[in-house]
Every structure is written in structure tokens, then in C-alpha cells.
Motif scaffolding. Structure first.
Motif, PDB file in Angstrom:
ATOM      1  N   THR A 168       9.724   6.143   5.324  1.00 36.36           N
ATOM      2  CA  THR A 168       8.785   5.052   5.163  1.00 36.36           C
ATOM      3  C   THR A 168       8.379   4.127   6.321  1.00 36.36           C
ATOM      4  O   THR A 168       7.361   3.676   6.380  1.00 36.36           O
ATOM      5  N   LYS A 169       9.685   3.775   7.126  1.00 40.00           N
ATOM      6  CA  LYS A 169       9.159   2.617   7.867  1.00 40.00           C
ATOM      7  C   LYS A 169       8.442   3.246   8.986  1.00 40.00           C
ATOM      8  O   LYS A 169       7.510   2.645   9.559  1.00 40.00           O
ATOM      9  N   VAL A 170       8.351   4.500   9.407  1.00 38.38           N
ATOM     10  CA  VAL A 170       7.576   5.068  10.250  1.00 38.38           C
ATOM     11  C   VAL A 170       6.041   5.126   9.686  1.00 38.38           C
ATOM     12  O   VAL A 170       5.163   4.823  10.573  1.00 38.38           O
ATOM     13  N   ALA A 171       5.909   5.265   8.512  1.00 35.74           N
ATOM     14  CA  ALA A 171       4.549   5.166   7.945  1.00 35.74           C
ATOM     15  C   ALA A 171       4.098   4.039   7.956  1.00 35.74           C
ATOM     16  O   ALA A 171       2.839   3.987   8.083  1.00 35.74           O
ATOM     17  N   ALA A 172       4.968   2.846   7.689  1.00 30.79           N
ATOM     18  CA  ALA A 172       4.466   1.403   7.720  1.00 30.79           C
ATOM     19  C   ALA A 172       4.036   1.220   8.977  1.00 30.79           C
ATOM     20  O   ALA A 172       3.009   0.631   9.360  1.00 30.79           O
ATOM     21  N   MET A 194       0.705  -1.254   0.113  1.00 31.99           N
ATOM     22  CA  MET A 194       0.047   0.030  -0.063  1.00 31.99           C
ATOM     23  C   MET A 194       0.866   1.428  -0.086  1.00 31.99           C
ATOM     24  O   MET A 194       0.323   2.223  -0.765  1.00 31.99           O
ATOM     25  N   ILE A 195       1.894   1.320   0.802  1.00 32.76           N
ATOM     26  CA  ILE A 195       3.016   2.357   0.807  1.00 32.76           C
ATOM     27  C   ILE A 195       3.448   2.731  -0.704  1.00 32.76           C
ATOM     28  O   ILE A 195       3.687   3.822  -1.071  1.00 32.76           O
ATOM     29  N   ARG A 196       3.950   1.464  -1.178  1.00 36.75           N
ATOM     30  CA  ARG A 196       4.720   1.737  -2.407  1.00 36.75           C
ATOM     31  C   ARG A 196       3.795   1.938  -3.422  1.00 36.75           C
ATOM     32  O   ARG A 196       4.201   2.975  -4.376  1.00 36.75           O
ATOM     33  N   TYR A 197       2.278   1.816  -3.472  1.00 38.52           N
ATOM     34  CA  TYR A 197       1.448   2.263  -4.364  1.00 38.52           C
ATOM     35  C   TYR A 197       1.301   3.704  -4.237  1.00 38.52           C
ATOM     36  O   TYR A 197       1.126   4.491  -4.911  1.00 38.52           O
ATOM     37  N   ALA A 198       1.274   4.189  -2.933  1.00 38.78           N
ATOM     38  CA  ALA A 198       0.625   5.597  -2.653  1.00 38.78           C
ATOM     39  C   ALA A 198       1.974   6.437  -3.022  1.00 38.78           C
ATOM     40  O   ALA A 198       1.614   7.424  -3.480  1.00 38.78           O
ATOM     41  N   PRO A 231      -5.551   9.199   1.825  1.00 40.43           N
ATOM     42  CA  PRO A 231      -5.177  10.415   1.897  1.00 40.43           C
ATOM     43  C   PRO A 231      -4.180  10.969   2.816  1.00 40.43           C
ATOM     44  O   PRO A 231      -3.234  11.558   2.639  1.00 40.43           O
ATOM     45  N   TRP A 232      -4.653  10.398   4.175  1.00 43.90           N
ATOM     46  CA  TRP A 232      -3.789  10.620   5.329  1.00 43.90           C
ATOM     47  C   TRP A 232      -2.311   9.737   5.060  1.00 43.90           C
ATOM     48  O   TRP A 232      -1.253  10.626   5.488  1.00 43.90           O
ATOM     49  N   LEU A 233      -2.201   8.803   4.422  1.00 45.33           N
ATOM     50  CA  LEU A 233      -0.870   8.016   4.124  1.00 45.33           C
ATOM     51  C   LEU A 233      -0.210   8.956   2.954  1.00 45.33           C
ATOM     52  O   LEU A 233       0.978   9.071   3.281  1.00 45.33           O
ATOM     53  N   THR A 234      -0.919   9.238   2.097  1.00 48.80           N
ATOM     54  CA  THR A 234      -0.243  10.159   1.062  1.00 48.80           C
ATOM     55  C   THR A 234       0.246  11.531   1.551  1.00 48.80           C
ATOM     56  O   THR A 234       1.454  12.111   1.211  1.00 48.80           O
TER      57      THR A 234
END
Length: 58
Positions: free
Chosen positions: A25-29, A1-5, A14-17
Motif C-alpha cells: 500500500t505504501k508503494v502504491a501511495a 483514494m487508496i482505501r476506497y480503491a 483502473p491503474w491503481l486498482t
């Protein structure tokens, strides 16, 4: 999902974007995993099924 975003942007999360440019990236994961775990716990605690938010279902 992160790679796609990262590559396509994401209207579905949208919050992830918005989070990705500000945090590694690791913190977002970890944030994504935490959010999904909280959703799963809430559904199990209330004995409910997942309901797509109205704003995203349209």
C-alpha cells in the motif's frame, strides 16, 4: 483514494486498482503521489487547466 480503491474497486483509477494487488500500500501511495505531482507540474509548465480524460468523462 487508496482505501476506497481497495474496498470498492475503482473505475476512475483502473491503474491503481491493478497496482494494489502487486505492490504494498505504501508503494502504491508513493506512485499515486508521483503521478499527481507529474500532472500538476505539466499543467503549470503548459499554463493549462485540468481536463478530465475523455474516457472517464462519459
Amino acid at each position: 483514494m487508496i482505501r476506497y480503491a481497495k474496498s470498492h474497486g475503482s473505475d476512475h483509477r483502473p491503474w491503481l486498482t491493478r497496482l494494489l494487488p502487486r505492490r504494498p500500500t505504501k508503494v502504491a501511495a508513493i506512485a499515486l503521489a508521483n503521478k499527481l505531482a507529474r500532472m500538476a507540474w505539466a499543467m503549470m509548465a503548459r499554463n493549462e487547466r485540468f481536463q478530465e480524460p475523455a474516457a472517464l468523462a462519459a
